[in-house]
Write a protein that holds these residues in place. Structure first.
Motif, PDB file in Angstrom:
ATOM      1  N   GLU A 199      55.496  48.792  23.378  1.00 45.21           N
ATOM      2  CA  GLU A 199      56.875  48.517  22.999  1.00 45.21           C
ATOM      3  C   GLU A 199      57.546  47.579  24.000  1.00 45.21           C
ATOM      4  OE1 GLU A 199      55.441  51.565  23.087  1.00 45.21           O
ATOM      5  OE2 GLU A 199      55.469  52.081  20.958  1.00 45.21           O
ATOM      6  N   GLN A 200      57.301  47.808  25.291  1.00 42.41           N
ATOM      7  CA  GLN A 200      57.897  46.944  26.316  1.00 42.41           C
ATOM      8  C   GLN A 200      57.337  45.520  26.227  1.00 42.41           C
ATOM      9  OE1 GLN A 200      56.904  49.872  29.365  1.00 42.41           O
ATOM     10  NE2 GLN A 200      59.015  49.722  30.118  1.00 42.41           N
ATOM     11  N   SER A 250      57.130  41.787  17.162  1.00 37.89           N
ATOM     12  CA  SER A 250      57.205  43.156  16.659  1.00 37.89           C
ATOM     13  C   SER A 250      56.149  44.066  17.301  1.00 37.89           C
ATOM     14  CB  SER A 250      57.044  43.179  15.142  1.00 37.89           C
ATOM     15  OG  SER A 250      55.704  42.900  14.785  1.00 37.89           O
ATOM     16  N   SER A 285      55.320  35.926  28.477  1.00 35.56           N
ATOM     17  CA  SER A 285      56.092  37.061  29.003  1.00 35.56           C
ATOM     18  C   SER A 285      55.343  37.750  30.134  1.00 35.56           C
ATOM     19  CB  SER A 285      56.430  38.051  27.892  1.00 35.56           C
ATOM     20  OG  SER A 285      55.267  38.672  27.385  1.00 35.56           O
ATOM     21  N   GLY A 340      59.313  39.174  22.514  1.00 35.26           N
ATOM     22  CA  GLY A 340      60.135  38.876  21.350  1.00 35.26           C
ATOM     23  C   GLY A 340      59.364  38.912  20.041  1.00 35.26           C
ATOM     24  N   HIS A 385      58.973  43.805  23.245  1.00 28.75           N
ATOM     25  CA  HIS A 385      60.341  43.403  23.575  1.00 28.75           C
ATOM     26  C   HIS A 385      60.353  42.165  24.470  1.00 28.75           C
ATOM     27  CE1 HIS A 385      64.610  43.738  24.417  1.00 28.75           C
ATOM     28  NE2 HIS A 385      64.323  43.652  25.709  1.00 28.75           N
TER      29      HIS A 385
END
Length: 87
Positions: A25-26, A34, A61, A32, A29
């Protein structure tokens, strides 16, 4: 057959998440994208596939967080967390 992107493996992505102590999940996020996309990509093995834009977001990221992906150099693929820059 899916084209591999930048010769980064799914195992390297998982190892990088572990070094950063990031959940799927991190990562989603931070990149950017899903959560189901991360889950789908990590359910595979081999080279990071999927859309090039998605892979670039994931890698970007992780690099921004300090991850360095190490190419195959005879000793195997790898990943490491760079030391923070001194102020």
């Amino acid at each position: 057959m899916r084209k591999s992107i930048l010769k980064v493996s799914i195992r390297q992505i998982k190892a990088a998440r572990a070094l950063l102590n990031w959940s799927q999940e991190q990562l989603a996020h931070a990149a950017g994208i899903s959560i189901p996309t991360i889950k789908r990509l990590e359910a595979q093995d081999g080279q990071l596939g999927g859309r090039e834009e998605t892979a670039m977001r994931i890698l970007g990221s992780m690099r921004a967080a300090g991850i360095e992906f190490i190419d195959e150099n005879g000793d195997g693929l790898g990943v490491r967390l760079k030391k923070p820059a001194r102020k």
